[in-house]
Motif scaffolding. Structure first.
Motif: not given
Length: 337
Positions: A30, A34-35, A38
Motif C-alpha cells: 500500500t 501510494l508513493y 504520487t
C-alpha cells in the motif's frame, strides 16, 4: 496424543508468523502504491519547507519615527544605541542589534526608514494551530466529563424534573449536527452575549470559548449516555447491599457503584474523546485557527497541499494515538488495583 499436543504450539506460531507476514506485505504494498501514485502527478515535493511552518526566524524592522541625521551610534553589549536628531533639535534614540544595523553616523534618515533589523524566532502557523487544538481538546474533555457525569446521574434520577431535563438535553444535542451547534453558539448566542457585555463596557468573550462550549456540550450528551449505561450495568444488588450496610445512597454511588462503572465505561469514553479531538477541526468555520484551519492557511499561501495535508493528518494521528495509549495505561492501572 502427546505428539499432537507438542506440535500444536509450533503450528500456532507458524500461523501467527504467516498472517503477520501477510499484514506487512500488504502494508508495504500500500505504501509503495501510494508513493508510485504520487510520482505520476506533475507535482514538485518541497518537504524542506515544512519546518518553517513549525518555527521560523522573523525579521522585525526598527523604523525611524522622525526625519533627521544620525548623530551618534554607541555600542552597548550586543546592541547599538542610534541617536537621530531632527531639524528642531528633537532627538530620538533607537536600540537595535549591532549585527542588524542599517545606518551609519551622519546618514540622513526619513520617517519610515529602517534603522536596524532584529531577528526573532516565532512559532509557525501549524504549531500555533496544534497548540490551539490541544488547548481546546483538553478543556472540552474536562468540561465534557463533568457535564456528562452530572447529566448521566440526572438521567437515572428519581426526580422527574432532573430526569426530563437530562433527556431533553441529550436528545436535543444528539439529534442536531455539531457544525450547526457551532454556528448557533458563535453567531446567535455569541452575538447576544457579547452585545449584552458591550452595553456594560465589559470585555467581550473570544470565539475560542464559544467553540469550547459547543464541543463540551456536544460531548457531554454522549458521555451522559455512556455514564448511564455504565451505572446500570452494575448489578442492582451492589446498591442494595451497600444500603443494607447503612450507607447513604450518595455514599454508595460515590464509593461502590461509580468506581465499578468507570472501569467499564473507560473504553467508550476514550473513543468519544478521540472523536472529539478530530471534531475540533470544525472550529475553523467560526474563525478559530486550530490545526486544520492553520493548515488550510498554509496551503493557500505556499501552494503545497500534498505535504501539508499529510502533515496535518499525521499530527492528528499522533494526538489521538497518544490519548489512546494514555487510556490503555489507565485501564491497566485500574485492573491492577
Amino acid at each position: 496424543m502427546s505428539g499432537t499436543s507438542m506440535r500444536a504450539p509450533g503450528r500456532g506460531r507458524n500461523y501467527e508468523i504467516f498472517w503477520k507476514t501477510v499484514f506487512f506485505i500488504g502494508l508495504f504494498t500500500t505504501m509503495f502504491g501510494l508513493y508510485w501514485a504520487t510520482q505520476q502527478v506533475d507535482y514538485v515535493w518541497r518537504w524542506e519547507r515544512i519546518p518553517n511552518y513549525f518555527y521560523y526566524e522573523d525579521e522585525i524592522n526598527t523604523t525611524a519615527t522622525i526625519e533627521g541625521n544620525v548623530t551618534s551610534i554607541k555600542q552597548q553589549g550586543e546592541n547599538a544605541i542610534v541617536t537621530v536628531t531632527g531639524e528642531n533639535h528633537e532627538s530620538k534614540q533607537y536600540e537595535v542589534p549591532a549585527s542588524g544595523l542599517n545606518v551609519y553616523e551622519d546618514d540622513t534618515v526619513f520617517v519610515g526608514d529602517t534603522i536596524g533589523v532584529q531577528k526573532e524566532w516565532k512559532p509557525g502557523v501549524i504549531l500555533d494551530g496544534l497548540f490551539v487544538t490541544l488547548k481546546v481538546s483538553a478543556i472540552s474533555i474536562v468540561f465534557g466529563i463533568l457535564l456528562g457525569l452530572f447529566t448521566g446521574l440526572a438521567r437515572i434520577s428519581q426526580n422527574p424534573a432532573l430526569k426530563l431535563s437530562a433527556i431533553t438535553y441529550i436528545e436535543l444535542i444528539r439529534g442536531t449536527p455539531l457544525l450547526v451547534q457551532m454556528f448557533i453558539w458563535y453567531f446567535v448566542l455569541g452575538t447576544l452575549v457579547n452585545n449584552m457585555l458591550a452595553k456594560y463596557d465589559i470585555s467581550q468573550i473570544p470565539p475560542l470559548w464559544f467553540g469550547i462550549a459547543s464541543l463540551a456540550i456536544f460531548a457531554g450528551a454522549y458521555v451522559a449516555e455512556i455514564v448511564r449505561a455504565g451505572i446500570q450495568s452494575v448489578h442492582r444488588g451492589q446498591m442494595e447491599a451497600a444500603r443494607s450496610l447503612g450507607m447513604s445512597k450518595y455514599y454508595a454511588m460515590k464509593h461502590i457503584i461509580l468506581p465499578q462503572a468507570f472501569r467499564r465505561i473507560l473504553p467508550p469514553l476514550a473513543g468519544q474523546f478521540i472523536s472529539m479531538i478530530k471534531d475540533s477541526s470544525l472550529l475553523g468555520v467560526i474563525a478559530i485557527r486550530e490545526l486544520t484551519k492553520g493548515t488550510r492557511e498554509a496551503v493557500s499561501t505556499s501552494l503545497q497541499p500534498f505535504e501539508l495535508w499529510f502533515l496535518c493528518a499525521l499530527l492528528y494521528l499522533m494526538l489521538t494515538f497518544a490519548f489512546s495509549m494514555f487510556v490503555q495505561y489507565l485501564e491497566k492501572k485500574m485492573v491492577q488495583r
